[in-house]
Design an enzyme around this catalytic site. Structure first.
Site: not given
Ligand code: PAF
Length: 306
Positions: A51, A54, A58, A208
């Protein structure tokens, strides 16, 4: 077909020898054409769905995919159907330029960045749901979340047609949902779980984390601390109940953390376990930080093998 290249020219790798181009595709025909071109020489394709926003976690998925396949295709799509809270969707970090630069530097061959209207066109009504796994544990806290994940991942698998896909073990329940969906629907794709990447102090990398204040960022390390204590206790023969108490005690000792869930379940099936576990278990925990009206929910996980 228009496939837009990132930047106007080839770029050298770190050692200055290899040259590569990353294809940026914003529609289904573009990405399908790109994948067909990559496959034309017989190359295999590994997929990393994201989403965006990164980070090193990731990139670890990309490097696992690169190690196994000739080409890596990544997707960047903030999937609206997996967000229950509209504020969470609105505040989800968007860092497209740096995401593309990171993917290019990590050696991805193509990236697909669709609009929501392409993934969910008017009239779309099909959903994919793992009926048991999606509606337990974290799925009870976030109703509809895993249905949204399974639906979008199914669509992305069908669009890209990769040989394998790579998912972080941090999202442990998500990984089991995707494995179940692939098995149940006989999807011709191999799913790989990739170990969680952590900051030097143990905090699991997450998109987050950038929303945490410096004080909450420091406090958030309590999740990994709690899991490490539970893992040590498991090695010393602790019961599931004792592990749960230890995790609660560790997180509750951090005044900035609000414990949300401690789930200890059989690995893979996520079936309930009590007492002394007979087989492998997965521990999934979550805690909130920051203001009540717009908290940052962090999750972490540990699989403990017998
Ligand atoms: O883990 C994620 O980033 C998302 O849930 C995924 C798998 C890309 C689906 O939107």
């Amino acid at each position: 077909m228009t496939v837009v290249n990132f930047g106007s020219e080839d770029y050298p790798s770190a050692n200055g020898t290899m040259r590569a181009i990353m294809l940026i595709c914003r529609s289904i025909p573009q990405i399908r054409d790109a994948v067909a071109t990559l496959r034309a020489s017989g190359g295999s394709v590994g997929l990393v769905t994201t989403m965006g926003a990164l980070h090193a976690g990731h990139m670890s998925l990309v490097s696992h995919a690169r190690a196994d396949h000739d080409h890596v295709v990544a997707t960047i799509f903030v999937n609206p159907t997996q967000f229950g809270n509209p504020d969470d969707l609105l505040t989800y970090p968007k860092t497209e330029d740096s995401d593309l630069a990171m993917l290019r530097d990590a050696g991805a061959s193509a990236v697909y960045l669709p609009d929501a209207s392409e993934i969910y066109p008017d009239g779309a009504e099909t959903i994919v749901e793992t009926t048991r796994l999606a509606n337990m544990l974290h799925g009870l806290v976030r109703p509809g979340h895993f249905r949204g994940v399974a639906t979008v991942v199914c669509k992305l698998f069908n669009i890209i047609g990769a040989d394998a896909a790579y998912f972080g073990e941090k999202d442990y329940q998500q990984l089991q949902v995707i494995r179940r969906m692939v098995a149940d629907l006989f999807m011709p794709i191999t799913i790989h779980g990739v170990p969680t990447v952590r900051e030097p102090d143990g905090l699991a990398m997450s998109s987050r984390n950038v929303r945490l204040t410096p004080q909450d960022r420091a406090a958030a390390v309590c999740l990994n601390k709690a899991l490490t204590r539970a893992q040590e206790a498991a090695r010393n023969g602790a019961t599931v109940e004792a592990m749960r108490d230890l995790i609660a005690e560790t997180i509750n000792a951090e005044p900035r953390a609000r414990l949300r869930a401690i789930d200890i379940a059989e690995a893979l099936t996520l079936a309930p376990v009590t007492g002394h576990p007979a087989g492998d278990i997965g521990i999934m925990i979550s805690a909130e930080f920051g203001p009540d009206e717009n908290p940052v929910l962090l999750i972490d996980q540990r699989e403990i093998r017998k």
